[in-house]
Design a protein around this motif. Structure first.
Motif, PDB file in Angstrom:
ATOM      1  N   LYS A   1      49.193  45.347  38.461  1.00 42.30           N
ATOM      2  CA  LYS A   1      48.552  45.351  39.863  1.00 42.30           C
ATOM      3  C   LYS A   1      47.526  46.399  39.938  1.00 42.30           C
ATOM      4  O   LYS A   1      46.451  45.640  40.643  1.00 42.30           O
ATOM      5  N   PRO A   2      47.325  47.414  39.375  1.00 48.19           N
ATOM      6  CA  PRO A   2      46.127  48.339  39.652  1.00 48.19           C
ATOM      7  C   PRO A   2      44.953  47.805  39.212  1.00 48.19           C
ATOM      8  O   PRO A   2      43.859  47.596  39.954  1.00 48.19           O
ATOM      9  N   VAL A   3      44.955  47.095  37.928  1.00 51.94           N
ATOM     10  CA  VAL A   3      43.763  46.551  37.342  1.00 51.94           C
ATOM     11  C   VAL A   3      43.211  45.408  38.084  1.00 51.94           C
ATOM     12  O   VAL A   3      42.352  44.917  38.452  1.00 51.94           O
ATOM     13  N   CYS A   4      44.485  44.399  38.371  1.00 48.44           N
ATOM     14  CA  CYS A   4      44.279  43.142  39.151  1.00 48.44           C
ATOM     15  C   CYS A   4      43.633  43.306  40.623  1.00 48.44           C
ATOM     16  O   CYS A   4      42.492  42.789  40.990  1.00 48.44           O
ATOM     17  N   THR A   5      44.057  44.264  41.131  1.00 51.42           N
ATOM     18  CA  THR A   5      43.596  44.717  42.599  1.00 51.42           C
ATOM     19  C   THR A   5      42.215  45.235  42.470  1.00 51.42           C
ATOM     20  O   THR A   5      41.180  44.743  43.243  1.00 51.42           O
ATOM     21  N   ALA A   6      41.710  45.993  41.711  1.00 48.93           N
ATOM     22  CA  ALA A   6      40.360  46.475  41.401  1.00 48.93           C
ATOM     23  C   ALA A   6      39.547  45.433  41.001  1.00 48.93           C
ATOM     24  O   ALA A   6      38.389  45.297  41.712  1.00 48.93           O
ATOM     25  N   MET A   7      39.881  44.327  40.172  1.00 50.17           N
ATOM     26  CA  MET A   7      38.967  43.228  39.750  1.00 50.17           C
ATOM     27  C   MET A   7      38.944  42.302  41.137  1.00 50.17           C
ATOM     28  O   MET A   7      37.688  41.732  41.294  1.00 50.17           O
ATOM     29  N   VAL A   8      39.932  42.127  41.976  1.00 47.05           N
ATOM     30  CA  VAL A   8      39.767  41.378  43.145  1.00 47.05           C
ATOM     31  C   VAL A   8      38.506  41.933  44.096  1.00 47.05           C
ATOM     32  O   VAL A   8      37.817  41.123  44.515  1.00 47.05           O
ATOM     33  N   ARG A   9      38.803  43.204  43.926  1.00 47.02           N
ATOM     34  CA  ARG A   9      37.583  43.825  44.960  1.00 47.02           C
ATOM     35  C   ARG A   9      36.480  43.684  44.429  1.00 47.02           C
ATOM     36  O   ARG A   9      35.444  43.365  45.308  1.00 47.02           O
ATOM     37  N   PHE A  10      36.175  43.962  43.248  1.00 45.90           N
ATOM     38  CA  PHE A  10      34.967  43.598  42.541  1.00 45.90           C
ATOM     39  C   PHE A  10      34.450  42.262  42.727  1.00 45.90           C
ATOM     40  O   PHE A  10      33.262  42.160  43.355  1.00 45.90           O
ATOM     41  N   ILE A  11      35.233  41.249  42.360  1.00 48.18           N
ATOM     42  CA  ILE A  11      34.818  40.012  42.724  1.00 48.18           C
ATOM     43  C   ILE A  11      34.307  39.875  44.327  1.00 48.18           C
ATOM     44  O   ILE A  11      33.123  38.925  44.401  1.00 48.18           O
ATOM     45  N   ALA A  12      35.088  40.469  45.005  1.00 44.51           N
ATOM     46  CA  ALA A  12      34.713  40.274  46.677  1.00 44.51           C
ATOM     47  C   ALA A  12      33.328  40.652  47.046  1.00 44.51           C
ATOM     48  O   ALA A  12      32.551  39.754  47.533  1.00 44.51           O
ATOM     49  N   HIS A  13      32.918  41.887  46.216  1.00 46.28           N
ATOM     50  CA  HIS A  13      31.494  42.439  46.441  1.00 46.28           C
ATOM     51  C   HIS A  13      30.750  41.827  45.792  1.00 46.28           C
ATOM     52  O   HIS A  13      29.174  41.716  46.245  1.00 46.28           O
ATOM     53  N   LEU A  14      30.845  41.103  44.693  1.00 47.33           N
ATOM     54  CA  LEU A  14      29.984  40.324  43.902  1.00 47.33           C
ATOM     55  C   LEU A  14      29.515  39.051  44.656  1.00 47.33           C
ATOM     56  O   LEU A  14      28.364  38.355  44.531  1.00 47.33           O
ATOM     57  N   ILE A  15      30.415  38.663  45.403  1.00 46.43           N
ATOM     58  CA  ILE A  15      30.376  37.512  46.232  1.00 46.43           C
ATOM     59  C   ILE A  15      29.555  37.882  47.580  1.00 46.43           C
ATOM     60  O   ILE A  15      28.549  37.127  47.886  1.00 46.43           O
ATOM     61  N   ASN A  16      29.738  39.176  48.015  1.00 46.02           N
ATOM     62  CA  ASN A  16      28.813  39.381  49.018  1.00 46.02           C
ATOM     63  C   ASN A  16      27.505  39.797  48.891  1.00 46.02           C
ATOM     64  O   ASN A  16      26.637  39.458  49.564  1.00 46.02           O
ATOM     65  N   GLN A  17      27.311  39.885  47.365  1.00 44.26           N
ATOM     66  CA  GLN A  17      25.851  40.437  46.995  1.00 44.26           C
ATOM     67  C   GLN A  17      25.203  38.853  46.623  1.00 44.26           C
ATOM     68  O   GLN A  17      24.185  38.961  45.997  1.00 44.26           O
ATOM     69  N   GLN A  18      26.200  37.861  46.510  1.00 44.62           N
ATOM     70  CA  GLN A  18      25.745  36.751  46.173  1.00 44.62           C
ATOM     71  C   GLN A  18      25.305  36.607  44.610  1.00 44.62           C
ATOM     72  O   GLN A  18      24.579  35.998  44.098  1.00 44.62           O
ATOM     73  N   VAL A  19      25.941  37.600  43.836  1.00 48.58           N
ATOM     74  CA  VAL A  19      25.877  37.363  42.162  1.00 48.58           C
ATOM     75  C   VAL A  19      26.610  36.462  41.698  1.00 48.58           C
ATOM     76  O   VAL A  19      26.539  35.749  40.948  1.00 48.58           O
ATOM     77  N   ALA A  20      28.062  36.332  42.294  1.00 45.05           N
ATOM     78  CA  ALA A  20      28.820  35.506  42.189  1.00 45.05           C
ATOM     79  C   ALA A  20      29.016  34.324  43.368  1.00 45.05           C
ATOM     80  O   ALA A  20      28.770  34.415  44.405  1.00 45.05           O
ATOM     81  N   HIS A  21      29.209  32.948  43.047  1.00 41.88           N
ATOM     82  CA  HIS A  21      29.077  31.946  43.882  1.00 41.88           C
ATOM     83  C   HIS A  21      30.707  32.065  44.700  1.00 41.88           C
ATOM     84  O   HIS A  21      31.821  32.342  44.383  1.00 41.88           O
ATOM     85  N   GLU A  22      30.547  31.480  46.034  1.00 40.29           N
ATOM     86  CA  GLU A  22      31.662  31.817  47.086  1.00 40.29           C
ATOM     87  C   GLU A  22      32.740  30.931  46.535  1.00 40.29           C
ATOM     88  O   GLU A  22      33.995  31.105  46.588  1.00 40.29           O
ATOM     89  N   ILE A  23      32.398  29.629  45.693  1.00 42.17           N
ATOM     90  CA  ILE A  23      33.568  28.644  44.987  1.00 42.17           C
ATOM     91  C   ILE A  23      34.704  29.798  44.256  1.00 42.17           C
ATOM     92  O   ILE A  23      35.671  29.470  44.613  1.00 42.17           O
ATOM     93  N   LEU A  24      33.935  30.661  43.666  1.00 35.93           N
ATOM     94  CA  LEU A  24      34.861  31.628  42.768  1.00 35.93           C
ATOM     95  C   LEU A  24      35.943  32.276  43.588  1.00 35.93           C
ATOM     96  O   LEU A  24      37.389  32.394  43.385  1.00 35.93           O
ATOM     97  N   GLY A  25      35.419  32.610  44.909  1.00 32.56           N
ATOM     98  CA  GLY A  25      36.202  33.268  45.893  1.00 32.56           C
ATOM     99  C   GLY A  25      37.357  32.468  46.572  1.00 32.56           C
ATOM    100  O   GLY A  25      38.761  32.819  46.550  1.00 32.56           O
TER     101      GLY A  25
END
Length: 324
Positions: free
Chosen positions: A135-159
């Motif tokens: 859970k701790p690692v998974c929670t951190a990665m979910v949060r990082f992915i969210a902000h990489l989408i916010n910055q449009q480094v990651a595509h919204e489809i991933l979210g």
């Protein structure tokens, strides 16, 4: 008999010796042959310490100077080192995810391969931690992915894929993660894929009606519907201080949860470079383009920061997550 330099380097290979920055500089000055393994290993150790030190120091207020300092080092050679440092820092301090995502977004506009490597590793780490119920690692990665989408480094489809996985077989933990993700990335998803977000909220509604999750988590979903009514007013995609990249300049990587991902772990390990000087010269030319001709040659000495690298920490720890 081995020289002090050889003994120190040999000890450093196993991560067993800390070489003070002044000693590293002295040893590098003594090493005449830049194509020798000794010189290149010292350069690598200095690069690793510098990247790690700069990433650990970054804040909203010093972002610009940290970016300039990072780009004064050979970030092509340090692609794996940067990804490793940023992920270690983010895992240790998930609350700073917006800062680490903003830093990566700027680096990504200059060197897209560096941004892609970070994203690949974050997605891979999410998949591993999800399978292991970490859970701790998974929670951190979910949060990082969210902000990489916010910055449009990651595509919204991933979210949207991530949310679909979390809500497919809902448990208290998986729904809680999904709610947190939508709070963090909902504003961006509303702009980029309103229909996709609508489908996710319909799934949340279905989870509520099924009534199979804890009351506490049901209240979290109801709270999320209230947040949606305000158009995520309390959860903007980007804080003004972290809105550093023009949307037209950003390069968005279309990596999905299902893609085969090569995290390229070899990038984190020292390799002898038979064309070391030529590659350093090529970086020097690229650096001038990235920073402008007035950047000078501060980045030539890779041992600059003097920050001690923290001990190697396994990222696999943390408590169980029960069943997702």
């Amino acid at each position: 008999p081995e020289s002090l330099m050889q003994r120190t380097i040999k000890a450093g290979k196993a991560g067993g010796a800390y070489i003070p920055p002044f000693r590293l500089k002295q040893m590098m000055a003594e090493a005449q042959d830049k194509n020798s393994a000794d010189y290149q290993r010292m350069t690598w150790e200095g690069l690793k310490k510098s990247i790690n030190g700069l990433v650990n120091k970054v804040t909203k207020t010093n972002m610009t100077s940290i970016i300039q300092d990072l780009l004064s080092h050979n970030m092509v050679r340090a692609r794996g080192l940067y990804a490793r440092s940023i992920m270690k820092a983010q895992l240790a301090s998930p609350a700073f995810s917006p800062v680490y995502a903003a830093l990566t977004a700027v680096i990504n506009t200059k060197l897209p391969e560096n941004g892609e490597t970070v994203l690949k590793r974050v997605v891979g780490q999410f998949r591993r931690s999800y399978k292991r119920n970490d859970k701790p690692v998974c929670t951190a990665m979910v949060r990082f992915i969210a902000h990489l989408i916010n910055q449009q480094v990651a595509h919204e489809i991933l979210g949207l894929q991530l949310l679909t996985v979390l809500l497919e077989k809902p448990t208290d933990d998986s729904v809680e993660l999904a709610v947190s993700f939508v709070k963090e990335a909902g504003s961006a998803l509303q702009q980029l894929s309103p229909q996709g977000l609508h489908a996710i909220f319909e799934r949340f509604r279905g989870v509520l009606h099924e009534g199979s999750i804890d009351k506490r988590v049901q209240y979290m979903i109801e709270g999320l519907f209230a947040v949606r009514k305000t158009n995520f007013a309390e959860f903007p995609a980007l804080e003004p201080e972290l809105d550093l990249v023009d949307a037209d300049d950003q390069i968005t990587h279309e990596i999905s949860l299902d893609d085969p991902i090569d995290p390229e772990p070899g990038l984190d390990i020292f390799h002898m470079d038979p064309e070391f000087e030529a590659h350093e010269q090529a970086w020097s030319e690229l650096k001038k383009e990235l920073l402008g001709d007035d950047s000078g040659d501060e980045g030539g000495d890779e041992s600059g920061s003097g920050e001690e690298e923290s001990e190697e920490e396994e990222e696999e720890g943390g408590g169980g997550i029960g069943h997702f």
